[in-house]
Design a protein around this motif. Structure first.
Motif, PDB file in Angstrom:
ATOM      1  N   ARG A 216     -69.210 -12.632   1.360  1.00 56.88           N
ATOM      2  CA  ARG A 216     -69.070 -12.475  -0.045  1.00 56.88           C
ATOM      3  C   ARG A 216     -68.288 -13.679  -0.784  1.00 56.88           C
ATOM      4  O   ARG A 216     -68.423 -13.774  -1.959  1.00 56.88           O
ATOM      5  N   PHE A 217     -67.301 -14.215  -0.248  1.00 57.50           N
ATOM      6  CA  PHE A 217     -66.614 -15.293  -0.863  1.00 57.50           C
ATOM      7  C   PHE A 217     -67.572 -16.564  -1.006  1.00 57.50           C
ATOM      8  O   PHE A 217     -67.236 -17.225  -2.173  1.00 57.50           O
ATOM      9  N   LEU A 218     -68.559 -16.899  -0.105  1.00 59.46           N
ATOM     10  CA  LEU A 218     -69.489 -17.781  -0.368  1.00 59.46           C
ATOM     11  C   LEU A 218     -70.311 -17.467  -1.668  1.00 59.46           C
ATOM     12  O   LEU A 218     -70.577 -18.287  -2.436  1.00 59.46           O
ATOM     13  N   ALA A 219     -70.626 -16.291  -1.763  1.00 57.94           N
ATOM     14  CA  ALA A 219     -71.494 -15.891  -2.848  1.00 57.94           C
ATOM     15  C   ALA A 219     -70.720 -16.005  -4.111  1.00 57.94           C
ATOM     16  O   ALA A 219     -71.236 -16.606  -5.076  1.00 57.94           O
ATOM     17  N   PHE A 220     -69.360 -15.773  -4.271  1.00 57.93           N
ATOM     18  CA  PHE A 220     -68.473 -15.842  -5.128  1.00 57.93           C
ATOM     19  C   PHE A 220     -68.403 -17.372  -5.683  1.00 57.93           C
ATOM     20  O   PHE A 220     -68.483 -17.711  -6.880  1.00 57.93           O
ATOM     21  N   CYS A 221     -68.352 -18.096  -4.505  1.00 60.34           N
ATOM     22  CA  CYS A 221     -68.242 -19.820  -4.836  1.00 60.34           C
ATOM     23  C   CYS A 221     -69.409 -20.126  -5.664  1.00 60.34           C
ATOM     24  O   CYS A 221     -69.482 -21.097  -6.303  1.00 60.34           O
ATOM     25  N   LEU A 222     -70.791 -19.816  -4.853  1.00 58.12           N
ATOM     26  CA  LEU A 222     -71.801 -20.416  -5.371  1.00 58.12           C
ATOM     27  C   LEU A 222     -71.949 -19.756  -6.820  1.00 58.12           C
ATOM     28  O   LEU A 222     -72.438 -20.673  -7.596  1.00 58.12           O
ATOM     29  N   LEU A 223     -71.739 -18.808  -7.004  1.00 57.96           N
ATOM     30  CA  LEU A 223     -72.020 -18.235  -8.494  1.00 57.96           C
ATOM     31  C   LEU A 223     -71.030 -18.899  -9.601  1.00 57.96           C
ATOM     32  O   LEU A 223     -71.348 -19.240 -10.667  1.00 57.96           O
ATOM     33  N   ALA A 224     -69.735 -19.015  -9.027  1.00 55.65           N
ATOM     34  CA  ALA A 224     -68.799 -19.678  -9.835  1.00 55.65           C
ATOM     35  C   ALA A 224     -68.966 -21.110 -10.105  1.00 55.65           C
ATOM     36  O   ALA A 224     -68.678 -21.540 -11.198  1.00 55.65           O
ATOM     37  N   SER A 225     -69.701 -21.775  -9.221  1.00 57.10           N
ATOM     38  CA  SER A 225     -70.096 -23.214  -9.264  1.00 57.10           C
ATOM     39  C   SER A 225     -70.839 -23.496 -10.933  1.00 57.10           C
ATOM     40  O   SER A 225     -70.817 -24.772 -11.174  1.00 57.10           O
ATOM     41  N   HIS A 326     -65.810 -21.616 -20.871  1.00 54.28           N
ATOM     42  CA  HIS A 326     -65.136 -22.238 -19.610  1.00 54.28           C
ATOM     43  C   HIS A 326     -63.642 -21.599 -19.756  1.00 54.28           C
ATOM     44  O   HIS A 326     -62.759 -21.550 -18.649  1.00 54.28           O
ATOM     45  N   MET A 327     -62.974 -21.394 -20.926  1.00 50.14           N
ATOM     46  CA  MET A 327     -61.804 -20.964 -21.023  1.00 50.14           C
ATOM     47  C   MET A 327     -61.681 -19.428 -20.416  1.00 50.14           C
ATOM     48  O   MET A 327     -60.766 -18.974 -19.866  1.00 50.14           O
ATOM     49  N   ALA A 328     -62.716 -18.738 -20.606  1.00 49.71           N
ATOM     50  CA  ALA A 328     -62.673 -17.435 -20.248  1.00 49.71           C
ATOM     51  C   ALA A 328     -62.939 -17.437 -18.533  1.00 49.71           C
ATOM     52  O   ALA A 328     -62.175 -16.733 -17.892  1.00 49.71           O
ATOM     53  N   ILE A 329     -63.510 -18.247 -18.034  1.00 49.54           N
ATOM     54  CA  ILE A 329     -64.131 -18.112 -16.753  1.00 49.54           C
ATOM     55  C   ILE A 329     -62.974 -18.942 -15.620  1.00 49.54           C
ATOM     56  O   ILE A 329     -62.585 -18.235 -14.965  1.00 49.54           O
ATOM     57  N   THR A 330     -62.627 -20.119 -15.924  1.00 45.77           N
ATOM     58  CA  THR A 330     -61.943 -21.042 -15.013  1.00 45.77           C
ATOM     59  C   THR A 330     -60.684 -20.033 -14.657  1.00 45.77           C
ATOM     60  O   THR A 330     -60.366 -20.131 -13.388  1.00 45.77           O
ATOM     61  N   PRO A 331     -59.726 -20.077 -15.550  1.00 45.73           N
ATOM     62  CA  PRO A 331     -58.703 -19.319 -14.919  1.00 45.73           C
ATOM     63  C   PRO A 331     -58.805 -17.872 -14.084  1.00 45.73           C
ATOM     64  O   PRO A 331     -58.277 -17.579 -13.190  1.00 45.73           O
ATOM     65  N   MET A 332     -59.780 -17.095 -14.837  1.00 50.60           N
ATOM     66  CA  MET A 332     -60.130 -15.730 -13.854  1.00 50.60           C
ATOM     67  C   MET A 332     -60.383 -16.206 -12.514  1.00 50.60           C
ATOM     68  O   MET A 332     -60.207 -15.501 -11.512  1.00 50.60           O
ATOM     69  N   ILE A 333     -61.456 -17.195 -12.374  1.00 54.61           N
ATOM     70  CA  ILE A 333     -61.956 -17.638 -11.006  1.00 54.61           C
ATOM     71  C   ILE A 333     -60.734 -18.028 -10.236  1.00 54.61           C
ATOM     72  O   ILE A 333     -60.630 -17.380  -8.913  1.00 54.61           O
ATOM     73  N   LEU A 334     -59.834 -18.540 -10.637  1.00 53.33           N
ATOM     74  CA  LEU A 334     -58.765 -19.260  -9.802  1.00 53.33           C
ATOM     75  C   LEU A 334     -57.724 -18.111  -9.352  1.00 53.33           C
ATOM     76  O   LEU A 334     -57.153 -17.872  -8.394  1.00 53.33           O
ATOM     77  N   ALA A 335     -57.623 -16.969 -10.356  1.00 46.93           N
ATOM     78  CA  ALA A 335     -56.772 -15.854 -10.107  1.00 46.93           C
ATOM     79  C   ALA A 335     -57.264 -14.923  -9.280  1.00 46.93           C
ATOM     80  O   ALA A 335     -56.495 -14.362  -8.467  1.00 46.93           O
ATOM     81  N   ASP A 339     -57.500 -12.762  -3.859  1.00 46.85           N
ATOM     82  CA  ASP A 339     -57.982 -11.336  -3.235  1.00 46.85           C
ATOM     83  C   ASP A 339     -58.928 -11.374  -2.290  1.00 46.85           C
ATOM     84  O   ASP A 339     -59.331 -10.392  -1.579  1.00 46.85           O
ATOM     85  N   TYR A 340     -59.523 -12.429  -1.880  1.00 47.79           N
ATOM     86  CA  TYR A 340     -60.413 -12.500  -0.645  1.00 47.79           C
ATOM     87  C   TYR A 340     -59.584 -12.805   0.518  1.00 47.79           C
ATOM     88  O   TYR A 340     -60.277 -13.069   1.412  1.00 47.79           O
ATOM     89  N   PHE A 341     -58.165 -12.821   0.334  1.00 49.83           N
ATOM     90  CA  PHE A 341     -57.417 -13.287   1.645  1.00 49.83           C
ATOM     91  C   PHE A 341     -56.294 -12.214   1.871  1.00 49.83           C
ATOM     92  O   PHE A 341     -55.346 -12.610   1.702  1.00 49.83           O
ATOM     93  N   PRO A 342     -56.867 -10.981   2.308  1.00 50.91           N
ATOM     94  CA  PRO A 342     -55.769  -9.947   2.164  1.00 50.91           C
ATOM     95  C   PRO A 342     -54.789 -10.175   3.454  1.00 50.91           C
ATOM     96  O   PRO A 342     -53.857  -9.441   3.397  1.00 50.91           O
ATOM     97  N   VAL A 406     -69.912  -9.088  -6.707  1.00 55.06           N
ATOM     98  CA  VAL A 406     -69.455  -9.799  -5.512  1.00 55.06           C
ATOM     99  C   VAL A 406     -67.845  -9.946  -5.514  1.00 55.06           C
ATOM    100  O   VAL A 406     -67.195 -10.572  -4.736  1.00 55.06           O
ATOM    101  N   LEU A 407     -67.276  -9.387  -6.576  1.00 54.21           N
ATOM    102  CA  LEU A 407     -65.827  -9.696  -6.706  1.00 54.21           C
ATOM    103  C   LEU A 407     -65.188  -8.731  -5.715  1.00 54.21           C
ATOM    104  O   LEU A 407     -65.726  -7.535  -5.293  1.00 54.21           O
ATOM    105  N   PRO A 408     -63.957  -9.010  -5.144  1.00 54.90           N
ATOM    106  CA  PRO A 408     -63.291  -8.041  -4.059  1.00 54.90           C
ATOM    107  C   PRO A 408     -62.852  -6.894  -4.730  1.00 54.90           C
ATOM    108  O   PRO A 408     -62.484  -6.456  -6.015  1.00 54.90           O
TER     109      PRO A 408
END
Length: 425
Positions: A216-225, A326-335, A339-342, A406-408
């Motif tokens: 799930r996190f790999l898919a998140f990284c792929l789409l976020a890239s 970019h302003m909408a996406i980048t801080p959200m991705i980092l935030a 949540d993938y590391f419970p 694919v969000l947690p």
């Protein structure tokens, strides 16, 4: 949330982001000119050095994040500053290509050690409760402070170039030396209990690189890239379109100024809107804005074989949509990464941030290679001039539709929190 409301530790980290970018942008944008004028090297040597520097940073982010998990974020941040000082010192002492290349690589490695560690430390610095809005909005301020450094750095570098490139390097060394001392003094040691990785038993920690086994996190990284691939078109697609219009690269300065002004003026309002609509809709809207940017680029693209168009407005619109997305996406991705590391915020979090950054670097490398071939094929076969930008519209729309899926899983209260960078360089 106002900047002054954050803890001293968080303000220290945000200040470090600004100064780190200041020291970077005072030097690195002027490396190519120095290699040509001071050393007389050709385009192949310049390309080798710049490519090695970029790869040593973007390609090493995952490794840097894994080291942050093992060493602790504070040690990795300080090590990143010291390695960048070593890189600048090597560039200052270089008299031949191999030594200059080594200095460029060390400069990149310093960023790879610094950035994921700083992002991981910010994610936990003020997380005193399970649901804490500070964790989200702090990445908005990371974007703002980073952009401020990116704006001020070239101004400082330009002022110093009157004394030569060595003066800019010496100033960069001084800047990083000062920030290293301040961080050593002001940044508390990594926690030794609770969420801190240092006090947890090895068996309780997520194995180094364990995020590579989380589909799930790999898919998140792929789409976020796709976000970094799209934003990187400020350096590829936008110059191509300027050249097709016969406007020349001198216009790039105005476009970068536009990007900086939009970021500094609108990042907080965009974050407020993100807080209202939540993570999934914010990401969908952000990637939709990227798709609109490339749709405008495609629709207004100029045939290089036809009469040149001197219209600057379409290119400015492309840049505006790219920056807003970019302003909408980048801080959200980092935030969202924590949540993938419970099993504990610090357990593997550095590697998680590193993987997000490295995925973006790979996407830029592969995507630009494909786009370059499409640009060449379009001009050679006289296809519709907007053809190269159509795939970018498609991948942006793909991320807009797929990434929210694919969000947690999040509690309803948490899902409505704000998301709120530019990566430290």
């Amino acid at each position: 949330m106002p900047f002054r409301a954050y803890s001293p530790e968080t303000r220290t980290l945000l200040g470090a982001q600004l100064v780190f970018n200041l020291g970077f942008y005072a030097v690195v944008p002027f490396m190519a000119g120095a290699m040509r004028s001071d050393f007389g090297w050709g385009a192949a040597a310049i390309g080798l050095v710049l490519g090695a520097r970029t790869f040593s940073q973007q390609g090493m982010f995952l490794f840097g994040g894994m080291l942050a998990d093992r060493w602790g974020a504070r040690r990795s941040i300080l090590a990143g500053c010291l390695v960048r000082i070593g890189g600048y010192g090597t560039l200052l002492a270089a008299s031949d290509l191999p030594l200059f290349l080594l200095g460029a690589v060390l400069t990149g490695v310093g960023g790879a050690l610094f950035s994921p560690a700083l992002q991981a430390r910010l994610a936990v610095a003020d997380r005193t409760t399970e649901v804490n809005p500070k964790r989200n909005s702090v990445f908005v301020w990371l974007a703002i402070t980073g952009e401020a450094g990116a704006v001020l750095g070239p101004l400082l570098g330009t002022a110093l170039l009157g004394w030569g490139f060595d003066a800019a390097l010496a100033a960069g060394i001084g800047i990083f030396a000062v920030i290293t001392v301040l961080l050593w003094w002001r940044l508390p040691p990594d926690k030794t209990h609770g969420d801190g990785a240092a006090g947890r038993s090895p068996a309780s920690l997520r194995p180094a690189g364990g995020c590579l086994r989380d589909r799930r996190f790999l898919a998140f990284c792929l789409l976020a890239s796709v976000n970094l691939l799209a934003y990187n078109q400020l350096y590829f697609a936008v110059p191509v379109e300027l050249d097709r219009r016969g406007l020349g690269q001198a216009w790039m300065g105005g476009l970068f100024l536009l990007a900086s002004v939009l970021t500094l003026a609108l990042q907080l309002p965009v974050a407020a809107a993100s807080r209202r609509i939540g993570p999934g809709p914010t990401l969908s809207a952000g990637f939709a804005l990227l798709a609109v940017a490339f749709a405008v680029a495609a629709a207004t693209s100029v045939d290089p074989e036809g009469p040149p168009s001197t219209s600057f407005a379409p290119i400015a619109a492309v840049v505006a949509f790219l920056v807003l997305g970019h302003m909408a996406i980048t801080p959200m991705i980092l935030a969202l990464v924590p949540d993938y590391f419970p099993r504990g915020l610090s357990a593997g979090l550095g590697a998680g941030y590193g993987l997000v950054a490295t995925s973006g670097g790979v996407a830029v490398l592969a995507g630009n290679m494909v786009l370059g071939r499409l640009v060449d094929a379009t001009e050679r076969h006289q296809w519709w001039p907007g053809t190269p930008w159509v795939p970018l519209v498609m991948v942006a729309l793909m991320s807009a539709l797929a990434l929210p899926r694919v969000l947690p899983a999040q509690p309803a209260a948490k899902a409505s929190l704000p998301a709120g960078t530019t990566t430290a360089t």
